[in-house]
Design a protein around this motif. Structure first.
Motif, PDB file in Angstrom:
ATOM      1  N   ALA A 165     -81.745  46.166 142.313  1.00  0.00           N
ATOM      2  CA  ALA A 165     -80.051  46.451 142.228  1.00  0.00           C
ATOM      3  C   ALA A 165     -79.237  45.763 141.911  1.00  0.00           C
ATOM      4  O   ALA A 165     -78.304  45.885 140.662  1.00  0.00           O
ATOM      5  CB  ALA A 165     -79.442  46.023 143.914  1.00  0.00           C
ATOM      6  N   LEU A 166     -79.998  44.337 140.971  1.00  0.00           N
ATOM      7  CA  LEU A 166     -79.729  43.537 139.783  1.00  0.00           C
ATOM      8  C   LEU A 166     -79.950  44.255 139.000  1.00  0.00           C
ATOM      9  O   LEU A 166     -79.112  44.146 137.777  1.00  0.00           O
ATOM     10  CB  LEU A 166     -79.657  42.337 140.296  1.00  0.00           C
ATOM     11  CG  LEU A 166     -79.541  41.630 139.143  1.00  0.00           C
ATOM     12  CD1 LEU A 166     -78.381  41.011 139.354  1.00  0.00           C
ATOM     13  CD2 LEU A 166     -80.403  40.256 139.187  1.00  0.00           C
ATOM     14  N   ALA A 167     -81.206  44.975 137.986  1.00  0.00           N
ATOM     15  CA  ALA A 167     -81.472  45.264 137.078  1.00  0.00           C
ATOM     16  C   ALA A 167     -81.039  46.523 136.938  1.00  0.00           C
ATOM     17  O   ALA A 167     -80.334  46.870 135.656  1.00  0.00           O
ATOM     18  CB  ALA A 167     -82.600  45.796 137.534  1.00  0.00           C
ATOM     19  N   LEU A 168     -80.124  47.934 138.059  1.00  0.00           N
ATOM     20  CA  LEU A 168     -79.677  48.468 137.873  1.00  0.00           C
ATOM     21  C   LEU A 168     -78.306  48.334 137.093  1.00  0.00           C
ATOM     22  O   LEU A 168     -77.688  48.794 136.430  1.00  0.00           O
ATOM     23  CB  LEU A 168     -79.678  49.110 138.889  1.00  0.00           C
ATOM     24  CG  LEU A 168     -80.593  50.116 139.449  1.00  0.00           C
ATOM     25  CD1 LEU A 168     -80.407  50.587 140.529  1.00  0.00           C
ATOM     26  CD2 LEU A 168     -81.421  51.196 138.426  1.00  0.00           C
ATOM     27  N   VAL A 169     -77.835  46.632 137.839  1.00  0.00           N
ATOM     28  CA  VAL A 169     -76.215  46.882 137.437  1.00  0.00           C
ATOM     29  C   VAL A 169     -77.086  45.984 136.153  1.00  0.00           C
ATOM     30  O   VAL A 169     -75.307  46.487 135.041  1.00  0.00           O
ATOM     31  CB  VAL A 169     -75.980  45.724 138.188  1.00  0.00           C
ATOM     32  CG1 VAL A 169     -75.170  44.744 137.509  1.00  0.00           C
ATOM     33  CG2 VAL A 169     -75.454  46.188 139.941  1.00  0.00           C
ATOM     34  N   LEU A 195     -69.068  47.810 132.779  1.00  0.00           N
ATOM     35  CA  LEU A 195     -69.206  47.981 133.739  1.00  0.00           C
ATOM     36  C   LEU A 195     -67.796  48.184 133.860  1.00  0.00           C
ATOM     37  O   LEU A 195     -67.365  48.589 133.146  1.00  0.00           O
ATOM     38  CB  LEU A 195     -68.627  46.291 134.632  1.00  0.00           C
ATOM     39  CG  LEU A 195     -69.686  45.077 134.684  1.00  0.00           C
ATOM     40  CD1 LEU A 195     -68.858  43.526 134.644  1.00  0.00           C
ATOM     41  CD2 LEU A 195     -71.301  45.332 135.287  1.00  0.00           C
ATOM     42  N   PRO A 196     -67.970  49.104 135.286  1.00  0.00           N
ATOM     43  CA  PRO A 196     -66.595  50.289 135.422  1.00  0.00           C
ATOM     44  C   PRO A 196     -64.982  49.228 135.376  1.00  0.00           C
ATOM     45  O   PRO A 196     -65.360  47.351 135.203  1.00  0.00           O
ATOM     46  CB  PRO A 196     -66.546  50.546 137.015  1.00  0.00           C
ATOM     47  CG  PRO A 196     -67.562  50.027 136.898  1.00  0.00           C
ATOM     48  CD  PRO A 196     -68.270  49.425 135.983  1.00  0.00           C
ATOM     49  N   ALA A 197     -63.816  49.697 134.813  1.00  0.00           N
ATOM     50  CA  ALA A 197     -62.947  48.810 134.912  1.00  0.00           C
ATOM     51  C   ALA A 197     -62.508  47.858 135.971  1.00  0.00           C
ATOM     52  O   ALA A 197     -62.284  48.605 136.697  1.00  0.00           O
ATOM     53  CB  ALA A 197     -62.016  49.618 134.479  1.00  0.00           C
ATOM     54  N   GLY A 198     -61.883  46.720 135.635  1.00  0.00           N
ATOM     55  CA  GLY A 198     -61.759  45.665 136.340  1.00  0.00           C
ATOM     56  C   GLY A 198     -62.494  45.360 137.751  1.00  0.00           C
ATOM     57  O   GLY A 198     -62.263  45.144 138.304  1.00  0.00           O
ATOM     58  N   SER A 206     -65.746  42.705 138.130  1.00  0.00           N
ATOM     59  CA  SER A 206     -66.354  41.778 137.495  1.00  0.00           C
ATOM     60  C   SER A 206     -67.993  42.053 137.962  1.00  0.00           C
ATOM     61  O   SER A 206     -67.892  42.340 138.842  1.00  0.00           O
ATOM     62  CB  SER A 206     -66.245  40.304 138.408  1.00  0.00           C
ATOM     63  OG  SER A 206     -66.207  39.968 139.662  1.00  0.00           O
ATOM     64  N   PRO A 207     -69.459  41.414 136.754  1.00  0.00           N
ATOM     65  CA  PRO A 207     -70.459  41.005 137.259  1.00  0.00           C
ATOM     66  C   PRO A 207     -70.940  40.707 138.564  1.00  0.00           C
ATOM     67  O   PRO A 207     -71.661  41.541 139.382  1.00  0.00           O
ATOM     68  CB  PRO A 207     -71.073  39.968 136.405  1.00  0.00           C
ATOM     69  CG  PRO A 207     -69.601  40.139 135.114  1.00  0.00           C
ATOM     70  CD  PRO A 207     -68.482  39.608 135.984  1.00  0.00           C
ATOM     71  N   ILE A 208     -70.323  39.986 138.805  1.00  0.00           N
ATOM     72  CA  ILE A 208     -69.889  39.522 140.717  1.00  0.00           C
ATOM     73  C   ILE A 208     -70.044  40.629 141.546  1.00  0.00           C
ATOM     74  O   ILE A 208     -70.814  41.086 142.808  1.00  0.00           O
ATOM     75  CB  ILE A 208     -69.640  38.379 141.422  1.00  0.00           C
ATOM     76  CG1 ILE A 208     -70.690  37.088 140.784  1.00  0.00           C
ATOM     77  CG2 ILE A 208     -70.158  38.218 143.284  1.00  0.00           C
ATOM     78  CD1 ILE A 208     -69.826  35.360 140.767  1.00  0.00           C
TER      79      ILE A 208
END
Length: 93
Positions: A31-35, A41-44, A46-48
């Motif tokens: 999951a982390l690797a895919l992020v 990132l999609p607008a709005g 955050s990475p978390i």
């Protein structure tokens, strides 16, 4: 075949969520690797938030998993998380 995975999956499908957490916990790096592989990132988001959404996609992968083996699950999880992240829209506020 991985007998431990099969047992966890059988118990999850019988209604026990703990084995489901064990299965998804073993795929958090995916999951982390895919992020991390997202071009942006999609607008709005955050990475978390993106990691939390990927984890939600991972759970969705488990719930919708039609297969039986750990390798099949890994492939299904990658596809499901990728689709989950692609379909995110920023919340309207």
């Amino acid at each position: 075949a991985d007998p431990e995975f099969g047992d966890l999956l059988r118990r999850f499908r019988a209604g026990d969520e703990a084995p489901g957490r064990a299965i998804t916990g073993g795929h958090l790096r995916t999951a982390l690797a895919l992020v991390e592989s997202l071009p942006a990132l999609p607008a709005g988001l955050s990475p978390i938030d993106a990691v939390q959404e990927a984890n939600a996609g991972l759970w969705e992968a488990l719930v919708t998993f039609p297969g039986a083996t750990a390798d099949e699950f890994s492939d299904h999880a990658s596809r499901t998380i990728t689709a989950w992240l692609a379909n995110l829209e920023p919340e309207q506020g």
